[in-house]
Design a protein around this motif. Structure first.
Motif, PDB file in Angstrom:
ATOM      1  N   SER A  27     -48.170 -78.695  -8.691  1.00 57.26           N
ATOM      2  CA  SER A  27     -48.758 -78.169  -9.925  1.00 57.26           C
ATOM      3  C   SER A  27     -47.970 -76.974 -10.446  1.00 57.26           C
ATOM      4  O   SER A  27     -47.692 -76.883 -11.645  1.00 57.26           O
ATOM      5  N   LEU A  28     -47.607 -76.063  -9.578  1.00 58.25           N
ATOM      6  CA  LEU A  28     -46.825 -74.896  -9.982  1.00 58.25           C
ATOM      7  C   LEU A  28     -45.468 -75.324 -10.527  1.00 58.25           C
ATOM      8  O   LEU A  28     -45.009 -74.806 -11.555  1.00 58.25           O
ATOM      9  N   SER A  29     -44.839 -76.263  -9.874  1.00 56.82           N
ATOM     10  CA  SER A  29     -43.534 -76.757 -10.317  1.00 56.82           C
ATOM     11  C   SER A  29     -43.638 -77.377 -11.711  1.00 56.82           C
ATOM     12  O   SER A  29     -42.801 -77.110 -12.584  1.00 56.82           O
ATOM     13  N   LYS A  30     -44.636 -78.188 -11.939  1.00 59.75           N
ATOM     14  CA  LYS A  30     -44.827 -78.832 -13.243  1.00 59.75           C
ATOM     15  C   LYS A  30     -45.180 -77.804 -14.320  1.00 59.75           C
ATOM     16  O   LYS A  30     -44.729 -77.917 -15.463  1.00 59.75           O
ATOM     17  N   THR A  31     -45.963 -76.795 -13.978  1.00 64.38           N
ATOM     18  CA  THR A  31     -46.316 -75.750 -14.930  1.00 64.38           C
ATOM     19  C   THR A  31     -45.076 -74.984 -15.362  1.00 64.38           C
ATOM     20  O   THR A  31     -44.891 -74.701 -16.553  1.00 64.38           O
ATOM     21  N   GLN A  32     -44.201 -74.663 -14.430  1.00 63.06           N
ATOM     22  CA  GLN A  32     -42.955 -73.979 -14.774  1.00 63.06           C
ATOM     23  C   GLN A  32     -42.084 -74.861 -15.659  1.00 63.06           C
ATOM     24  O   GLN A  32     -41.453 -74.381 -16.610  1.00 63.06           O
ATOM     25  N   GLU A  33     -42.035 -76.146 -15.367  1.00 62.31           N
ATOM     26  CA  GLU A  33     -41.255 -77.083 -16.175  1.00 62.31           C
ATOM     27  C   GLU A  33     -41.797 -77.153 -17.597  1.00 62.31           C
ATOM     28  O   GLU A  33     -41.037 -77.126 -18.575  1.00 62.31           O
ATOM     29  N   ILE A  34     -43.109 -77.203 -17.740  1.00 66.11           N
ATOM     30  CA  ILE A  34     -43.740 -77.245 -19.061  1.00 66.11           C
ATOM     31  C   ILE A  34     -43.460 -75.954 -19.825  1.00 66.11           C
ATOM     32  O   ILE A  34     -43.163 -75.981 -21.027  1.00 66.11           O
ATOM     33  N   ASN A  35     -43.527 -74.811 -19.166  1.00 69.14           N
ATOM     34  CA  ASN A  35     -43.243 -73.530 -19.817  1.00 69.14           C
ATOM     35  C   ASN A  35     -41.799 -73.451 -20.296  1.00 69.14           C
ATOM     36  O   ASN A  35     -41.526 -72.930 -21.375  1.00 69.14           O
ATOM     37  N   THR A  36     -40.869 -73.974 -19.516  1.00 66.03           N
ATOM     38  CA  THR A  36     -39.457 -74.000 -19.918  1.00 66.03           C
ATOM     39  C   THR A  36     -39.268 -74.890 -21.133  1.00 66.03           C
ATOM     40  O   THR A  36     -38.555 -74.522 -22.084  1.00 66.03           O
ATOM     41  N   ARG A  38     -41.556 -75.655 -23.388  1.00 69.37           N
ATOM     42  CA  ARG A  38     -42.208 -74.991 -24.516  1.00 69.37           C
ATOM     43  C   ARG A  38     -41.307 -73.880 -25.069  1.00 69.37           C
ATOM     44  O   ARG A  38     -41.156 -73.726 -26.286  1.00 69.37           O
ATOM     45  N   SER A  75     -42.079 -66.389 -27.164  1.00 69.82           N
ATOM     46  CA  SER A  75     -42.713 -66.445 -25.832  1.00 69.82           C
ATOM     47  C   SER A  75     -42.669 -65.089 -25.139  1.00 69.82           C
ATOM     48  O   SER A  75     -42.470 -64.996 -23.938  1.00 69.82           O
TER      49      SER A  75
END
Length: 127
Positions: A27-36, A38, A75
């Protein structure tokens, strides 16, 4: 009998904790990927907007003008926009992004907030 139940419980609890840790890590990995993603979309959105307006001003000819508004930050990061030859450059967080322009005849500097882009005798003026 009690010790066997305790051992089984500890084993099940340990497996559960390992699974929970893996789910949290993914989940943390995917959240960081989504933030990048965005962050990059926001950068490209600003660059596309500004470069399109400069290109339109160039194509429309002398007398054309249009307003554009630049955000105060992207951001939460400060940024700068510069023109170099036929490129618009955005520097943010020690990285530089660029988009090509149709003309090299661009003068002026961008400021955060409202900017006027106008074509005066074939020269694009940013003010």
């Amino acid at each position: 009998m009690k010790s066997q139940v305790s051992v089984e419980f500890m084993m099940i609890f340990a497996v559960f904790m390992i699974i929970l840790t893996l789910v949290a890590w993914v989940s943390l990995s995917k959240t960081q990927e989504i933030n990048t993603i965005r962050f990059n979309l926001e950068i490209n959105g600003v660059l596309n907007d500004v470069s399109n307006k400069i290109n339109i001003a160039h194509l429309e000819g002398s007398g054309y003008s249009i307003n554009t508004t630049l955000p105060q930050d992207i951001s939460g990061y400060d940024y700068t926009l510069d023109i170099d030859s036929n490129q618009i450059l955005m520097t943010i967080n020690a990285l530089t992004y660029s988009h090509l322009l149709l003309t090299k005849n661009v003068t002026g500097t961008f400021k955060k907030g409202n900017n006027m882009i106008r074509n005066k005798n074939g020269v694009i003026i940013i003010s």
